[in-house]
Enzyme design. Structure first.
Site, PDB file in Angstrom:
ATOM      1  N   LYS A 180       0.852  -1.183   0.000  1.00  0.00           N
ATOM      2  CA  LYS A 180       0.000   0.000   0.000  1.00  0.00           C
ATOM      3  C   LYS A 180       0.899   1.248   0.000  1.00  0.00           C
ATOM      4  CE  LYS A 180      -2.255   3.454   2.073  1.00  0.00           C
ATOM      5  NZ  LYS A 180      -1.813   4.445   1.100  1.00  0.00           N
ATOM      6  N   GLY A 233       6.991   6.230   7.694  1.00  0.00           N
ATOM      7  CA  GLY A 233       6.137   7.420   7.595  1.00  0.00           C
ATOM      8  C   GLY A 233       6.166   8.200   8.886  1.00  0.00           C
ATOM      9  N   SER A 234       5.050   8.835   9.199  1.00  0.00           N
ATOM     10  CA  SER A 234       5.027   9.735  10.366  1.00  0.00           C
ATOM     11  C   SER A 234       4.932   8.946  11.669  1.00  0.00           C
ATOM     12  CB  SER A 234       3.827  10.676  10.257  1.00  0.00           C
ATOM     13  OG  SER A 234       2.637   9.934  10.301  1.00  0.00           O
ATOM     14  N   ASN A 235       5.341   9.593  12.757  1.00  0.00           N
ATOM     15  CA  ASN A 235       5.308   8.953  14.067  1.00  0.00           C
ATOM     16  C   ASN A 235       3.899   8.611  14.513  1.00  0.00           C
ATOM     17  OD1 ASN A 235       8.071   9.796  14.137  1.00  0.00           O
ATOM     18  ND2 ASN A 235       7.942   9.266  16.302  1.00  0.00           N
ATOM     19  N   VAL A 237       1.117   8.020  12.772  1.00  0.00           N
ATOM     20  CA  VAL A 237       0.537   6.867  12.071  1.00  0.00           C
ATOM     21  C   VAL A 237       1.297   5.593  12.452  1.00  0.00           C
ATOM     22  CG1 VAL A 237       0.155   5.839   9.801  1.00  0.00           C
ATOM     23  CG2 VAL A 237      -0.388   8.247  10.173  1.00  0.00           C
ATOM     24  N   GLY A 238       2.617   5.696  12.518  1.00  0.00           N
ATOM     25  CA  GLY A 238       3.430   4.521  12.859  1.00  0.00           C
ATOM     26  C   GLY A 238       3.035   3.920  14.199  1.00  0.00           C
ATOM     27  N   GLU A 255       9.617   2.652  10.754  1.00  0.00           N
ATOM     28  CA  GLU A 255      10.682   3.648  10.580  1.00  0.00           C
ATOM     29  C   GLU A 255       9.996   4.992  10.463  1.00  0.00           C
ATOM     30  OE1 GLU A 255      13.720   3.396  11.117  1.00  0.00           O
ATOM     31  OE2 GLU A 255      13.751   1.209  11.221  1.00  0.00           O
ATOM     32  N   CYS A 289      13.821  11.482   6.106  1.00  0.00           N
ATOM     33  CA  CYS A 289      13.835  11.322   7.567  1.00  0.00           C
ATOM     34  C   CYS A 289      15.253  11.475   8.093  1.00  0.00           C
ATOM     35  CB  CYS A 289      13.237   9.987   7.966  1.00  0.00           C
ATOM     36  SG  CYS A 289      14.060   8.604   7.227  1.00  0.00           S
TER      37      CYS A 289
HETATM   38  N1  LIG Z   1      10.186   8.991   8.157  1.00  0.00           N
HETATM   39  C1  LIG Z   1       9.873   9.239   6.915  1.00  0.00           C
HETATM   40  O1  LIG Z   1      10.555   8.817   6.028  1.00  0.00           O
HETATM   41  C2  LIG Z   1       8.645  10.009   6.606  1.00  0.00           C
HETATM   42  C3  LIG Z   1       8.116  10.866   7.530  1.00  0.00           C
HETATM   43  N2  LIG Z   1       7.011  11.562   7.211  1.00  0.00           N
HETATM   44  C4  LIG Z   1       6.499  12.505   8.214  1.00  0.00           C
HETATM   45  O2  LIG Z   1       5.104  12.413   8.233  1.00  0.00           O
HETATM   46  C5  LIG Z   1       4.530  13.665   7.943  1.00  0.00           C
HETATM   47  C6  LIG Z   1       3.221  13.450   7.211  1.00  0.00           C
HETATM   48  O3  LIG Z   1       3.447  12.784   5.981  1.00  0.00           O
HETATM   49  P1  LIG Z   1       2.391  11.723   5.486  1.00  0.00           P
HETATM   50  O4  LIG Z   1       2.572  11.372   4.102  1.00  0.00           O
HETATM   51  O5  LIG Z   1       1.038  12.228   5.822  1.00  0.00           O
HETATM   52  O6  LIG Z   1       2.798  10.445   6.369  1.00  0.00           O
HETATM   53  P2  LIG Z   1       1.865   9.306   6.849  1.00  0.00           P
HETATM   54  O7  LIG Z   1       2.501   8.650   8.005  1.00  0.00           O
HETATM   55  O8  LIG Z   1       0.494   9.801   6.990  1.00  0.00           O
HETATM   56  O9  LIG Z   1       1.841   8.296   5.594  1.00  0.00           O
HETATM   57  C7  LIG Z   1       2.742   7.238   5.401  1.00  0.00           C
HETATM   58  C8  LIG Z   1       1.983   6.006   4.883  1.00  0.00           C
HETATM   59  O10 LIG Z   1       1.028   5.591   5.852  1.00  0.00           O
HETATM   60  C9  LIG Z   1      -0.278   5.554   5.292  1.00  0.00           C
HETATM   61  N3  LIG Z   1      -1.263   5.929   6.305  1.00  0.00           N
HETATM   62  C10 LIG Z   1      -1.747   7.157   6.568  1.00  0.00           C
HETATM   63  N4  LIG Z   1      -2.662   7.095   7.555  1.00  0.00           N
HETATM   64  C11 LIG Z   1      -2.732   5.803   7.933  1.00  0.00           C
HETATM   65  C12 LIG Z   1      -3.487   5.125   8.924  1.00  0.00           C
HETATM   66  N5  LIG Z   1      -4.327   5.745   9.721  1.00  0.00           N
HETATM   67  N6  LIG Z   1      -3.295   3.793   9.050  1.00  0.00           N
HETATM   68  C13 LIG Z   1      -2.412   3.143   8.270  1.00  0.00           C
HETATM   69  N7  LIG Z   1      -1.694   3.737   7.301  1.00  0.00           N
HETATM   70  C14 LIG Z   1      -1.832   5.043   7.144  1.00  0.00           C
HETATM   71  C15 LIG Z   1      -0.200   6.552   4.155  1.00  0.00           C
HETATM   72  O11 LIG Z   1      -1.226   6.325   3.233  1.00  0.00           O
HETATM   73  C16 LIG Z   1       1.184   6.285   3.615  1.00  0.00           C
HETATM   74  O12 LIG Z   1       1.156   5.141   2.790  1.00  0.00           O
HETATM   75  C17 LIG Z   1       5.596  14.404   7.182  1.00  0.00           C
HETATM   76  O13 LIG Z   1       5.450  15.765   7.281  1.00  0.00           O
HETATM   77  C18 LIG Z   1       6.832  13.918   7.863  1.00  0.00           C
HETATM   78  O14 LIG Z   1       7.070  14.646   9.025  1.00  0.00           O
HETATM   79  C19 LIG Z   1       6.400  11.398   5.998  1.00  0.00           C
HETATM   80  C20 LIG Z   1       6.887  10.574   5.052  1.00  0.00           C
HETATM   81  C21 LIG Z   1       8.088   9.816   5.286  1.00  0.00           C
HETATM   82  O1  LIG Z   2      18.521   9.108   3.444  1.00  0.00           O
HETATM   83  C1  LIG Z   2      18.081   8.150   2.809  1.00  0.00           C
HETATM   84  O2  LIG Z   2      18.601   7.755   1.799  1.00  0.00           O
HETATM   85  C2  LIG Z   2      16.869   7.391   3.303  1.00  0.00           C
HETATM   86  C3  LIG Z   2      15.957   8.273   4.046  1.00  0.00           C
HETATM   87  C4  LIG Z   2      14.697   7.602   4.429  1.00  0.00           C
HETATM   88  O3  LIG Z   2      14.625   6.428   4.612  1.00  0.00           O
HETATM   89  C5  LIG Z   2      13.484   8.390   4.568  1.00  0.00           C
HETATM   90  O4  LIG Z   2      13.528   9.600   4.439  1.00  0.00           O
HETATM   91  O5  LIG Z   2      12.427   7.781   4.828  1.00  0.00           O
END
Ligand SMILES: NC(=O)C1=CN([C@@H]2O[C@H](COP(=O)(O)OP(=O)(O)OC[C@H]3O[C@@H](n4cnc5c(N)ncnc54)[C@H](O)[C@@H]3O)[C@@H](O)[C@H]2O)C=CC1
Ligand SMILES: O=C(O)CCC(=O)C(=O)O
Length: 488
Positions: A180, A233-235, A237-238, A255, A289
């Site tokens: 997904k 993704g975000s903390n 949701v994670g 992560e 991240c």
């Molecule tokens: N650590 C990382 O690599 C990332 C961190 N983020 C952080 O998250 C913030 C928001 O970005 P988003 O795209 O909205 O991240 P998100 O955590 O909402 O989305 C990531 C994934 O989770 C899915 N998702 C969303 N809500 C869900 C739920 N309730 N249950 C299960 N899966 C769900 C999304 O559809 C997407 O596939 C960013 O501003 C950033 O701070 C976002 C993307 C990557």
């Molecule tokens: O720095 C990278 O290459 C990976 C970063 C990463 O995993 C992320 O932003 O979610």
């Protein structure tokens, strides 16, 4: 739900068939460099669609896990070749869909190819150990076996590399996958899945279901036939996913965010540190991240560092990621753009001094996109929101300290612990940093971003669920261990 008829509509991929959602609805994925351009429409899937994909994956696992690792590896080598042959098109789709510059998108796609080859090779490596039994006539050994169906939930910021570094190890160890992707990058995801299809991955082994996180992502987390969920993704949701999966006894891997520091010590090569702050903090528009967001500088070199940083930042060209002279593309979405604007405002209100950017580029060609200028604050203290919360945008917070010890304490004063870097030539400072910094990725004289596919990747504290991805570490998550005792 808006469907743009001019743009192509992408289907779910379930049990070896590209098919529409039972909702008969699609979601548009927009180009963040031009908000009026729809890159593609993806399925707004239902729990019924998800159920079909999970059951297909469950069925397919029975024969997929029976193949030898070498046979599964050959299929992954083929996926790698097909991805490589389609690298330019997939990278261009990525740039159009989430904004990163074309060279970065190409680099990421090439990394996807390398990850596939790495895990294809894993199919020929050992999956257990012989352990001496106390019974001299018995054979005792451990054997790693697949978990079953793995739910893969990914973000938009690395639309090729992250799904592949989760799916390739899941598949090589004999699991099947329901994938997904984030909607903001779901067209790119569909093109990646096409490579698996073309390589002859058997039906049901990999399934793509696009749609809302709250429906499809949460559906994966809740489903008792999904044996494990891997998420980036975000903390917020994670954490929800982790508790949902744990509540039903499943395995999960999260992560999440970072608030990564770069420490600039007085004995460092200042130009190198400036380049690392810019590259680590602003590349990909700060949407990694692993990005550096706090730049902690020793007071004796603070003014020199700041002056050189401002000079270099002024050279950054913001624009459409497809243009060859663009160094920094747009924010990936309207939501991301609004988040960056919100944090700039909070920074100002809480008393940090905005010394660069904080606004949008004024060029006419950029008015329809989610562009922001690189932004630098100084006078940032640890209690300020912009020193604590992940912004995921091109915003650097300069913080001044007197000693390296103070810098390390400040660096650790956040809930996150993903990546951290120090610029110094002093071996004592470097060794203290290695020992005392609370981060999963510890980087010396190198920017905070930058991940090698053959090494463990993950964070401490709130940045991850404490497991590691990539390299050999992936085996820990995607398999479980049987201890076998054989007596003749
Ligand atoms: N650590 C990382 O690599 C990332 C961190 N983020 C952080 O998250 C913030 C928001 O970005 P988003 O795209 O909205 O991240 P998100 O955590 O909402 O989305 C990531 C994934 O989770 C899915 N998702 C969303 N809500 C869900 C739920 N309730 N249950 C299960 N899966 C769900 C999304 O559809 C997407 O596939 C960013 O501003 C950033 O701070 C976002 C993307 C990557
Ligand atoms: O720095 C990278 O290459 C990976 C970063 C990463 O995993 C992320 O932003 O979610």
């Amino acid at each position: 739900m808006s469907t743009n008829v001019a743009a192509k509509t992408y289907m779910n991929y379930v049990n070896g068939v590209w098919k529409e959602s039972t909702s008969n609805e699609t979601i548009a994925s927009y180009n963040p460099a031009n908000k009026h351009e729809v890159v593609g429409n993806v399925q707004n899937s239902t729990r019924e669609d998800l159920e079909e994909a999970i059951q297909a994956a469950k069925q397919a696992e029975k024969s997929w896990k029976k193949l030898s690792g070498a046979e599964r590896g050959n299929i992954l080598f083929s996926v790698a070749n097909i991805l490589e042959n389609n690298l330019d098109e997939i990278a261009e789709t990525m740039t159009n869909e989430m904004g990163k510059t074309l060279p970065e998108a190409k680099g990421e796609t090439a990394r996807g190819v390398a990850i596939l080859r790495y895990y294809a090779g894993e199919g020929m490596r050992k999956v257990g150990d012989v352990i001496p039994s106390t019974d001299s006539s018995a054979l005792m050994f451990s054997k790693r076996v697949p978990l079953g169906v793995v739910g893969v939930i990914t973000p938009w910021n690395f639309p090729v590399a992250i799904p592949i570094w989760k799916m390739a190890p899941a598949l090589i160890y004999g699991n099947t996958v329901v994938f997904k992707p984030a909607t903001e990058a779901a067209v790119t995801a569909a093109k990646v899945v096409e490579c698996f299809e073309k390589a002859g991955v058997p039906e049901g082994v990999i399934n793509l279901v696009t749609g809302k996180g709250s429906v499809i992502g949460q559906g994966l987390a809740d489903h008792s036939d999904v044996n494990a969920v891997t998420f980036t993704g975000s903390n917020q949701v994670g954490k929800n996913i982790g508790s949902s999966v744990a509540a039903r006894g499943g395995k999960y891997q999260l992560e999440m965010g970072g608030k990564n520091p770069i420490i600039v010590a007085e004995d460092c090569d200042i130009d190198l540190a400036v380049d690392a702050a810019i590259s680590g903090g602003l590349k990909s528009t700060g949407q990694k991240c692993t990005c550096s967001s706090r730049v902690i500088v020793q007071s004796s070199i603070y003014d020199t560092f700041k002056e050189r940083l401002l000079q270099k930042v002024a050279e950054i060209k913001v624009g459409n990621g497809l243009d060859s002279d663009t160094w920094m593309g747009p924010c990936a979405s309207e939501g991301q753009y609004n988040t960056v604007r919100k944090y700039v405002q909070i920074g100002i209100e809480e008393g940090a001094q905005l010394i660069y950017g904080g606004d949008e580029p004024q060029s006419d060609g950029l008015r329809n996109g989610y562009f922001v200028n690189p932004t630098i604050f100084e006078g940032v203290t640890s209690s300020m929101t912009i020193a604590q919360e992940e912004i995921f945008g091109p915003v650097l917070a300069l913080m001044k300290v007197d000693t390296v010890e103070e810098a390390i304490d400040l660096a650790n004063d956040v809930e996150y612990g993903l990546s951290a870097s120090i610029f110094s030539k002093n071996i004592d400072s470097i060794l203290s940093f290695i020992d005392d910094i609370e981060a999963g990725l510890v980087r010396i004289n190198s920017e905070t971003a930058g991940v090698e596919l053959q090494a463990p990747f993950g964070g401490m504290k709130a940045s991850s669920s404490h497991s590691r991805e990539q390299g050999e570490a992936a085996k820990e998550f995607f398999t479980t261990v049987k201890t076998v005792f054989v007596k003749g």
